[in-house]
Design an enzyme around this catalytic site. Structure first.
Site, PDB file in Angstrom:
ATOM      1  N   LYS A  16      22.210  15.779  37.422  1.00 37.79           N
ATOM      2  CA  LYS A  16      21.773  16.110  38.781  1.00 37.79           C
ATOM      3  C   LYS A  16      20.414  15.504  39.126  1.00 37.79           C
ATOM      4  CE  LYS A  16      20.481  20.802  37.575  1.00 37.79           C
ATOM      5  NZ  LYS A  16      19.055  20.572  37.265  1.00 37.79           N
ATOM      6  N   ARG A  30      18.549  29.090  41.015  1.00 36.53           N
ATOM      7  CA  ARG A  30      19.226  29.133  39.719  1.00 36.53           C
ATOM      8  C   ARG A  30      20.015  30.425  39.570  1.00 36.53           C
ATOM      9  NH1 ARG A  30      16.841  24.804  36.991  1.00 36.53           N
ATOM     10  NH2 ARG A  30      16.976  24.816  34.752  1.00 36.53           N
ATOM     11  N   ARG A  74      18.629  12.059  25.452  1.00 34.12           N
ATOM     12  CA  ARG A  74      17.807  11.761  26.636  1.00 34.12           C
ATOM     13  C   ARG A  74      16.331  11.643  26.265  1.00 34.12           C
ATOM     14  NH1 ARG A  74      18.148  15.777  31.705  1.00 34.12           N
ATOM     15  NH2 ARG A  74      17.408  17.398  30.284  1.00 34.12           N
ATOM     16  N   ARG A  77      12.074  15.701  25.613  1.00 33.96           N
ATOM     17  CA  ARG A  77      11.632  17.016  26.069  1.00 33.96           C
ATOM     18  C   ARG A  77      11.827  18.019  24.940  1.00 33.96           C
ATOM     19  NH1 ARG A  77      14.527  18.253  31.754  1.00 33.96           N
ATOM     20  NH2 ARG A  77      14.584  20.304  30.782  1.00 33.96           N
ATOM     21  N   ARG A  85      20.671  26.855  27.186  1.00 31.23           N
ATOM     22  CA  ARG A  85      20.513  26.546  28.616  1.00 31.23           C
ATOM     23  C   ARG A  85      21.874  26.486  29.305  1.00 31.23           C
ATOM     24  NH1 ARG A  85      17.367  21.344  27.858  1.00 31.23           N
ATOM     25  NH2 ARG A  85      17.490  21.022  30.100  1.00 31.23           N
TER      26      ARG A  85
HETATM   27  P1  AMP Z   1      15.168  21.912  34.225  1.00 30.56           P
HETATM   28  O1  AMP Z   1      14.288  20.723  34.093  1.00 30.56           O
HETATM   29  O2  AMP Z   1      15.669  22.121  35.643  1.00 30.56           O
HETATM   30  O3  AMP Z   1      16.302  21.937  33.212  1.00 30.56           O
HETATM   31  O4  AMP Z   1      14.261  23.202  33.906  1.00 30.56           O
HETATM   32  C1  AMP Z   1      13.631  23.381  32.667  1.00 30.56           C
HETATM   33  C2  AMP Z   1      13.281  24.851  32.469  1.00 30.56           C
HETATM   34  O5  AMP Z   1      12.387  25.285  33.511  1.00 30.56           O
HETATM   35  C3  AMP Z   1      14.467  25.807  32.552  1.00 30.56           C
HETATM   36  O6  AMP Z   1      15.167  25.923  31.316  1.00 30.56           O
HETATM   37  C4  AMP Z   1      13.767  27.118  32.940  1.00 30.56           C
HETATM   38  O7  AMP Z   1      13.107  27.706  31.827  1.00 30.56           O
HETATM   39  C5  AMP Z   1      12.694  26.630  33.898  1.00 30.56           C
HETATM   40  N1  AMP Z   1      13.188  26.620  35.306  1.00 30.56           N
HETATM   41  C6  AMP Z   1      13.398  25.531  36.109  1.00 30.56           C
HETATM   42  N2  AMP Z   1      13.837  25.904  37.323  1.00 30.56           N
HETATM   43  C7  AMP Z   1      13.910  27.259  37.299  1.00 30.56           C
HETATM   44  C8  AMP Z   1      14.317  28.244  38.258  1.00 30.56           C
HETATM   45  N3  AMP Z   1      14.748  27.927  39.478  1.00 30.56           N
HETATM   46  N4  AMP Z   1      14.252  29.559  37.867  1.00 30.56           N
HETATM   47  C9  AMP Z   1      13.814  29.920  36.655  1.00 30.56           C
HETATM   48  N5  AMP Z   1      13.449  29.046  35.698  1.00 30.56           N
HETATM   49  C10 AMP Z   1      13.492  27.718  36.008  1.00 30.56           C
END
Ligand code: AMP
Length: 218
Positions: A13, A88, A127, A160, A171
């Site tokens: 995404k 989310r 990645r 990461r 996740r």
């Molecule tokens: P992402 O890069 O979108 O996979 O986000 C990495 C991490 O950031 C996630 O595993 C969550 O711990 C936190 N995170 C990102 N967006 C949100 C959200 N909308 N609500 C809560 N935690 C978030």
């Protein structure tokens, strides 16, 4: 256009959002990137988010919603935007409705990127991302020209800390439990457009653009 992009972590995404951002000149608002920026800068928000991120859990809604509301007050959003990684869960989706209705605005479409879990596990654990500009690479499928160096900005390319198999599995479970219900939430509104990213990004973008066309947005 005011868009949300939905999909499991590692579904592609972020890459899809980047293509849409460039093509339609949208602001790209990624909550994951906002948290990572705060983490790097050592802000109180970053320090609070770290423990949740390390576990593959969601950062509490009140903190996340406040951060997004702040971001949506930035002048660059007037050209249109794509929200990546937010909402989310249903509570965040309802909070977003409230934020938008205060401004007299509404969402135009929700883009859903569909990718199978086994493909995600393979892609995410290989990645790599640029610490400086956030560009995404892959040691197997899209390596940088020079190992560890970003092709776009020369920044340092790293893995990461949450892209290891255990955290990815967590996740994906968090996504299935909290975020997947949003698909029906937005489908019922008639604004969901889908792209399948199991094979390649071009096919995925093409179906999404057809969906956006169907809604009269492009
Ligand atoms: P992402 O890069 O979108 O996979 O986000 C990495 C991490 O950031 C996630 O595993 C969550 O711990 C936190 N995170 C990102 N967006 C949100 C959200 N909308 N609500 C809560 N935690 C978030």
């Amino acid at each position: 256009m005011k868009l949300i992009i939905l999909g499991a972590p590692g579904s592609g995404k972020g890459t899809t959002a980047t293509v849409l951002r460039e093509k339609y000149d949208l602001a790209h608002i990624s909550t994951g990137d906002l948290f990572r920026y705060n983490l790097k800068e050592g802000t109180p928000l970053g320090i609070e988010a770290k423990s949740y991120m390390d576990k593959g859990a969601l950062v509490p809604d009140d903190v996340t919603i406040r951060m997004v509301e702040d971001r949506l007050n930035n002048p660059d959003v007037t050209k249109g935007y794509i929200l990546d990684g937010f909402p989310r869960n249903i509570a965040q989706a309802e909070a977003l409705d409230a934020i938008l209705s205060k401004k007299g605005e509404k969402l135009d479409a929700v883009v859903y990127v569909v990718t199978d879990d086994d493909i995600i596990m393979d892609r995410v654990t290989t990645r790599r991302v640029c610490e400086k500009c956030g560009a995404s690479f892959n040691v197997k499928y899209m390596p940088t020209k020079v190992e560890g160096v970003c092709d776009n900005c020369g920044g340092h390319v790293v893995q990461r800390s949450d892209d290891n198999p255990e955290t990815v599995a967590k996740r994906l479970a968090t996504y299935a439990e909290n975020t997947r219900p949003l698909i029906d939430f937005y489908k019922e509104r008639g604004i969901l457009v889908e792209g399948n990213n199991n094979v390649d990004a071009d096919t995925c973008i093409k179906s999404i653009e057809e969906g956006l066309k169907g809604l009269g947005l492009v």
